[in-house]
Structures are given as C-alpha cells and as structure tokens.
Design an enzyme around this catalytic site. Structure first.
Site, PDB file in Angstrom:
ATOM      1  N   CYS B 105       0.896  -1.144   0.000  1.00 47.43           N
ATOM      2  CA  CYS B 105       0.000   0.000   0.000  1.00 47.43           C
ATOM      3  C   CYS B 105       0.938   1.197   0.000  1.00 47.43           C
ATOM      4  O   CYS B 105       1.988   1.171   0.641  1.00 47.43           O
ATOM      5  CB  CYS B 105      -0.849   0.000   1.264  1.00 47.43           C
ATOM      6  SG  CYS B 105      -2.052   1.324   1.283  1.00 47.43           S
ATOM      7  N   HIS B 210      -8.369   4.408   0.985  1.00 48.54           N
ATOM      8  CA  HIS B 210      -7.755   4.713  -0.310  1.00 48.54           C
ATOM      9  C   HIS B 210      -8.464   5.895  -0.969  1.00 48.54           C
ATOM     10  O   HIS B 210      -9.655   6.066  -0.813  1.00 48.54           O
ATOM     11  CB  HIS B 210      -7.805   3.487  -1.225  1.00 48.54           C
ATOM     12  CG  HIS B 210      -6.965   2.364  -0.708  1.00 48.54           C
ATOM     13  ND1 HIS B 210      -7.117   1.064  -1.111  1.00 48.54           N
ATOM     14  CD2 HIS B 210      -5.964   2.366   0.194  1.00 48.54           C
ATOM     15  CE1 HIS B 210      -6.234   0.307  -0.477  1.00 48.54           C
ATOM     16  NE2 HIS B 210      -5.526   1.068   0.329  1.00 48.54           N
ATOM     17  N   LEU B 212      -8.132   9.172  -4.316  1.00 49.59           N
ATOM     18  CA  LEU B 212      -7.416   9.984  -5.301  1.00 49.59           C
ATOM     19  C   LEU B 212      -7.842  11.412  -5.014  1.00 49.59           C
ATOM     20  O   LEU B 212      -9.043  11.701  -4.965  1.00 49.59           O
ATOM     21  CB  LEU B 212      -7.792   9.557  -6.722  1.00 49.59           C
ATOM     22  CG  LEU B 212      -7.029  10.236  -7.862  1.00 49.59           C
ATOM     23  CD1 LEU B 212      -6.956   9.319  -9.079  1.00 49.59           C
ATOM     24  CD2 LEU B 212      -7.620  11.572  -8.275  1.00 49.59           C
ATOM     25  N   HIS B 241      -3.577   7.156  -3.310  1.00 45.96           N
ATOM     26  CA  HIS B 241      -3.297   6.236  -2.204  1.00 45.96           C
ATOM     27  C   HIS B 241      -4.017   4.924  -2.477  1.00 45.96           C
ATOM     28  O   HIS B 241      -5.245   4.866  -2.447  1.00 45.96           O
ATOM     29  CB  HIS B 241      -3.794   6.866  -0.889  1.00 45.96           C
ATOM     30  CG  HIS B 241      -3.587   5.999   0.308  1.00 45.96           C
ATOM     31  ND1 HIS B 241      -4.345   6.099   1.446  1.00 45.96           N
ATOM     32  CD2 HIS B 241      -2.706   5.007   0.564  1.00 45.96           C
ATOM     33  CE1 HIS B 241      -3.946   5.216   2.342  1.00 45.96           C
ATOM     34  NE2 HIS B 241      -2.955   4.542   1.830  1.00 45.96           N
ATOM     35  N   GLY B 385      -2.781  12.981   4.434  1.00 43.50           N
ATOM     36  CA  GLY B 385      -3.437  13.336   5.700  1.00 43.50           C
ATOM     37  C   GLY B 385      -4.889  12.918   5.638  1.00 43.50           C
ATOM     38  O   GLY B 385      -5.189  11.778   5.331  1.00 43.50           O
ATOM     39  N   HIS B 410       3.644   7.566   8.087  1.00 45.58           N
ATOM     40  CA  HIS B 410       2.999   7.304   6.791  1.00 45.58           C
ATOM     41  C   HIS B 410       1.705   8.063   6.585  1.00 45.58           C
ATOM     42  O   HIS B 410       1.132   8.019   5.506  1.00 45.58           O
ATOM     43  CB  HIS B 410       2.755   5.814   6.608  1.00 45.58           C
ATOM     44  CG  HIS B 410       1.433   5.321   7.155  1.00 45.58           C
ATOM     45  ND1 HIS B 410       1.025   5.521   8.450  1.00 45.58           N
ATOM     46  CD2 HIS B 410       0.433   4.628   6.551  1.00 45.58           C
ATOM     47  CE1 HIS B 410      -0.162   4.965   8.618  1.00 45.58           C
ATOM     48  NE2 HIS B 410      -0.552   4.415   7.489  1.00 45.58           N
ATOM     49  N   GLY B 411       1.202   8.737   7.600  1.00 46.97           N
ATOM     50  CA  GLY B 411      -0.072   9.434   7.437  1.00 46.97           C
ATOM     51  C   GLY B 411      -0.453  10.123   8.723  1.00 46.97           C
ATOM     52  O   GLY B 411       0.403  10.380   9.574  1.00 46.97           O
ATOM     53  N   LYS B 486     -13.435   8.667  -3.736  1.00 44.72           N
ATOM     54  CA  LYS B 486     -13.232   7.533  -2.824  1.00 44.72           C
ATOM     55  C   LYS B 486     -14.171   6.391  -3.173  1.00 44.72           C
ATOM     56  O   LYS B 486     -15.078   6.544  -3.974  1.00 44.72           O
ATOM     57  CB  LYS B 486     -13.506   7.977  -1.384  1.00 44.72           C
ATOM     58  CG  LYS B 486     -12.448   8.899  -0.832  1.00 44.72           C
ATOM     59  CD  LYS B 486     -12.571   9.075   0.659  1.00 44.72           C
ATOM     60  CE  LYS B 486     -12.223   7.859   1.452  1.00 44.72           C
ATOM     61  NZ  LYS B 486     -10.804   7.625   1.624  1.00 44.72           N
TER      62      LYS B 486
END
Lengths: 136, 487
Positions: B105, B210, B212, B241, B385, B410-411, B486
């Site tokens: 991922c 996930h 875009l 993501h 984020g 990672h976030g 999403k």
C-alpha cells in the site's frame, strides 16, 4: 444476531446464536452486511454449496468467511440466506443470493481480509458467541 | 477483544520519544520505542497499540527496538505505524503481519503546470470525470485486462512491464521507489486465487482509506527541495493512495494460512496469532518473501495505472495532453512493505529485514538508493493526511538512519474508530461540509465517507511536526485537498 464492535482501523463482528449451525449462518449474514448496506434487497437467484474441512472451530469460522470473501471477489456473488451444518470434521453450507448489482445494492465496505486477531468462538450459557475482526 | 487503555509503562526519553522497557513483558527481546509528543502520547495510550509495540519485541532476531511512528494506532498483530528490523544471521524472522494485508500500500504524487486559479472554475467537472473514469469502491473492476501470462509479467517486473502497452514512461519508473520492481519476486509463488482476485483489479482504487485527491500546494517550507521536485505554491497536484488490491490481500492471507503451525515448528513463542512468522532462512520464510515481492510489484502497477487514468482525465477536461500539462510523477513510496537493507546497529553494519507496517522509507541525502535528481535533498516522502485538512511532502534526514532504520511516519493515523466516526456523523452530510470548505468529494458509499471524515484522523500537521523535530524527516511542502474521490 450480530453486532459491529469497535476497532480503530477495521471492523469487528460479534455474532451470537443458539447453536453452531446458526452461528455460522449468522456469521455469513454479518459478513455480507459489511459489503452491502441493504442486504434485504438481495434475491435468492443463485445457490452455491460449500464444503470445508477443519476441526478447530475458530479456524473453521475464519475459513468459512474467507471462502465467502473469495466468492464475492471473484464472482461478485452476495448471499443473505445460509443453511449451515457444522460437523466434527468441518462444515457443509448452502448459500443463496445473487450477483452484486450496483443499481440495486448499496455498496458499503470493501473487505480486504478476515484477520486472526482476536478471533474467537466460544460456548456460553445461552448458546454460542463468535468474534472476528475484518480488515477494511 | 475490547479497546481498553494501555496500562503498561511509557517512559519519556526526550520531548519526542517514549520507551516501553523490555522488562514490561517476559519474552520481549528489545525495548519498544514510540515517537510522539506529550499531546499525541495521550491519544496513543487510549488503545492497545502500545501493547502491540511490546508484542512485536518478541520476534526472534529483532534489532535495536520495536519502533512506532507518531501516527501509530491499533492494528491486528502489529500496530499501524510500526517498524521492526530483524537480522537473518541471528535467527531473524519475516512476518506477513509486519507488512499487512495490503502489501505495498503506498502513495504517489503527481505535479502539473496548472495552478489553483486554472482549475477552480472546472473543479466540479474534473472531479465528476475522475469519479466516472477511475474505478472506485466495492465490486468495481478496471478497464485494463491482463491474462495470466501478462499478470505474471507484472508480478515479476512491476510497471516496466506496462511499457509494451505504452502506459509507463522511463521517468515514471525513475521516480518510483525501487524503480517499481523488487528483485527476487517469484510469480510462481502467488496462488491462483490471488491471481484471480487481481486479474480485474489492476488500475482500481478500492475503498476504505484509499483515495485519489486533487490538491494545491498550500505552503512551501523548503524552497530548494520543492524546486527539485518541481513544486511551488498554488500548484495543482494529484495524490493517489492505494495498494495491491485483492491480489496482495490474498498473498498475505495465503502466507498466514501456510504459517499457522510454523512458529511452533521453529520453537517461536508469540503473544498473538496474527504475528505469525517464519525464520528468513527457512523454506516457509523464503516462499513468503518471493510472493510478497511479487505483490509489491503488482501494487506499483496498480498505482501506475491509476495515475495514467488521472492523466487521461486531466487531458480530457483541460484539452491538452498530459505531457503538455507536465503531469510528472514526483515520487511513489510504499508504506506497507518489508525490505532487505543495510543498516548500522550498535556500531556494526548489518543486513536486516526492515518491516514497515504503515511507515515510510525516508533515506537521507546521499543514499545510493535515491534517484539522482533527489540525491542532494534526500528521498521524497509522501504523507497523506485527511480529506479536509492537509497532506505533506517531506524528505528523509540523517536522523532516520541513526534512529529508525531509515523510516518515518505514513499518514495522520486514525483518532476515531470507524463505528465512532459513523456515530459522530449521524444527521450530517460530510460531502456538504467539505463543499463548504471548498472541497468537492465524491464517494460510492456515504458510510465510507463518514468513516473517513477529517475528524476521524489525528491532525497530520501535528504528526509531521514530531517527525520533523525528531530529525528523521524534514518538511518540504504542505498540500491542501480541493477534490476527493473515494470508494
């Protein structure tokens, strides 16, 4: 009967039933209720029979839900009606449902995987209880 | 399994680091170390993530410490935000749980020569078109089809295998971690089930966290590094993501199944079944490594095809080719992966298996694995984020090699559980709330949007501040979202 319980990143399912057969059937419904919001809209157009081997009840529950996930992922089948017979050596199940249709089925979660974390199946005074955490 | 507050010891090391001493639990081989400030540590205490940091310290061959980044939260087996390095020479293990179901991922960032003022008038149309063209959510299949032979090629070679179809450029490969290919990937170790799950899903986003996003560079903190990446204030970027989709999930599942009795076989005692592992130097360990690398290569193909579709949509909406829009890939990082890397531990060079489960590689300037164009500034790190506040681009710092096996966060990390987030959104329209902040959001599932609402996450600015001050990575630019699609 099933409910969703809290897990930070994922979703936990807690299932209760009078006997093991119903517990596994209810677990199937609980699983698909994560994928489709209006599970009642699913029609019994297709029937699939499953045979699973295994003596450990927790692993058997895991394998059962995993089989349903695989069936959804590769054939896009969703089920809302299950007849399950759990035996000392595994289970036989008949699942009824139909192909996922975004025009009639409200999508909910994409399930990545069933996890072993906190996986449990146990007998209680009033019947059986299972918990499983699903990776979303 | 209930949430519960962590009752064990968390000792302050410095302003940004906390320690769980190995004496906490018999069986811990090293300390646990958690990067956080006073504020974040209070949130971290609220679930079982620190317990999971302690559990990872049981793994044979673990070096230095079981580490966790400030975006740590409760996972299964390993916490999300965890880092652990094992040395095969000391019986070190490889653990599929230390990588996660979503193998590789990760996140990629694409720049453009468009600015906020160019895009704002077309924002709604752009997001609608992205939502129409890029497959998202449950049961959606992709427009790209691969037969078994082609699929095996993707698994062996990563996105460079897409060259025949003209869906990748050399520059794309140059700007992808490991050039989008982990050597040693063995497609023959990937089950038919995994191939079947993956065959229709390459180039699809999935659901859950996930996304875009269309984003705007909101603030620049490091001019030189931003310039190297072609980023400047008000520039439009696309952040993607996603991971290895059903194929990767199945590879992990197959591995966990194969490892059910393996820890006992090698006399490894574990506090959680989900930590199942095998010695790196065992047939079981090697089989997982070969399959995991293949799934990682597939994930890079997936993000490549997602980016390609985004380029096509921009091209349609703005009536110019993506090359003309200079929609170049800035960088692509994985944040669920295990890699065999050389690190100094206790003054000694060692080759270790670094598991990054919700953690990002952050190599410092000069590291040979960084593409030449970034070698002066350090490896770009892309930090998604939440959909309402911000995302970040950082670069790796020397401190990462000294402290965290070349790793950073990672976030944002989740602050609310999914059920709590849905509860908190009762009677609200998250899409309308986002619209009032100038963000166009489209999702297939309202519940998905509720679960992923900004309040469900920790403040990413806060998380980034910790890794910046701890010296493991440095702030370059902050991006704010203006459009989201999403599942």
């Amino acid at each position: 009967m099933f409910e969703v319980f809290e897990h930070t990143a994922d979703v936990g399912l807690r299932i209760r039933a009078a006997d093991l057969n119903q517990l596994f059937a209810e677990a199937g419904r609980a699983f698909f209720s994560l994928i489709v919001e209006n599970l009642e809209a699913v029609r019994p157009a297709t029937e699939v029979t499953f045979h699973l081997q295994g003596q450990d009840l927790e692993y058997l529950l895991f394998d059962w839900l995993n089989e349903l996930l695989y069936c959804f992922e590769t054939q896009h089948l969703i089920f809302n009606d299950f007849q399950v017979e759990v035996s000392p050596s595994g289970l036989t199940a008949v699942a009824r449902g139909e192909r996922f249709d975004p025009s009639r089925h409200q999508p909910d979660h994409e399930v990545k995987a069933i996890t072993y974390h906190g996986l449990r199946v146990r007998q209680e005074e009033q019947g059986w209880m299972a918990e499983v955490i699903v990776d979303i | 399994m209930t949430k519960g507050v962590f009752q064990g010891p968390l000792l302050r090391v410095n302003d940004y680091l906390w320690r769980i001493p190995r004496s906490y639990k018999p069986g811990m081989r090293v300390d646990g170390l958690i990067y956080a400030d006073d504020y974040l540590i209070e949130q971290i205490r609220n679930d079982q993530a620190p317990e999971q940091v302690a559990n990872v310290a049981f793994l044979p061959g673990i070096q230095y410490a079981s580490l966790a980044m400030p975006d740590i939260h409760w996972g299964y087996g390993f916490c999300i935000g965890g880092v652990c390095a094992t040395d095969p020479e000391e019986g070190g293990v490889i653990s599929p749980g230390g990588v996660g179901y979503d193998i590789n991922c990760g996140v990629r960032l694409v720049r453009s020569n468009l600015y906020f003022k160019d895009v704002q008038p077309h924002l709604k149309a752009l997001i609608e078109e992205l939502f129409r063209q890029v497959p998202t959510g449950v049961g959606r299949t992709g427009k790209y089809h691969f037969d078994r032979q082609e699929l095996r090629k993707l698994l062996a070679e990563g996105p460079r295998a897409l060259k025949d179809r003209g869906l990748v450029t050399d520059a794309d490969l140059e700007h992808t971690e490991a050039h989008g290919k982990l050597e040693g990937a063995d497609p023959n170790l990937v089950s038919d089930r995994a191939l079947e799950r993956g065959s229709e899903q390459c180039g699809t986003l999935g659901s859950g966290n996930h996304f875009l996003e269309v984003q705007v560079v909101d603030a620049v903190f490091d001019e030189e590094a931003a310039r190297s990446m072609g980023l400047e204030k008000d520039m439009i970027c696309v952040m993607i993501h996603s991971g290895s989709r059903g194929l990767g999930y199945q590879v992990c599942d197959d591995a966990l199944h194969a490892l059910r009795n393996v820890p006992q076989k090698y006399g490894i005692e574990l506090p959680d079944r989900q930590l199942a592992c095998a010695p790196v130097n065992s047939p079981e360990g090697q089989r997982y490594i070969g399959a995991m690398r293949a799934a990682a290569n597939f994930a890079w193909c997936n993000r490549q095809l997602l980016m390609w579709q985004a380029r096509e949509v921009f091209s349609t909406v703005f009536g110019r080719s993506w090359q003309d829009l200079q929609m170049n890939l800035v960088y692509d990082v994985c944040h669920n992966i295990a890699k065999f890397e050389e690190h100094t531990v206790g003054g000694k060079r060692r080759k270790v298996w670094v598991h990054r489960k919700g953690a990002t590689r952050a190599f410092p300037p000069g590291h040979p694995e960084i593409p030449a164009c970034y070698r002066q500034i350090g490896q770009p790190v892309i930090i998604p984020g939440d959909m309402g506040r911000a995302s970040w681009v950082l670069v790796g710092q020397a401190g990462s090699m000294e402290q965290t096996f070349g790793t950073t966060c990672h976030g944002a990390g989740r602050a609310l559980s999914r059920t709590a987030a849905v509860q908190a959104s009762k009677g609200r329209r998250i899409d309308q709330e986002l619209a009032s902040r100038g963000i166009v959001a489209r999702a297939r599932s309202w519940k998905g949007l509720a679960e992923e609402q900004p309040d469900a996450y920790k403040d990413v600015d806060h998380v980034v501040e910790v890794v910046h001050r701890a010296g493991i990575s440095r702030k370059v630019v902050r991006l704010r979202p203006i459009g989201v699609i999403k599942g």
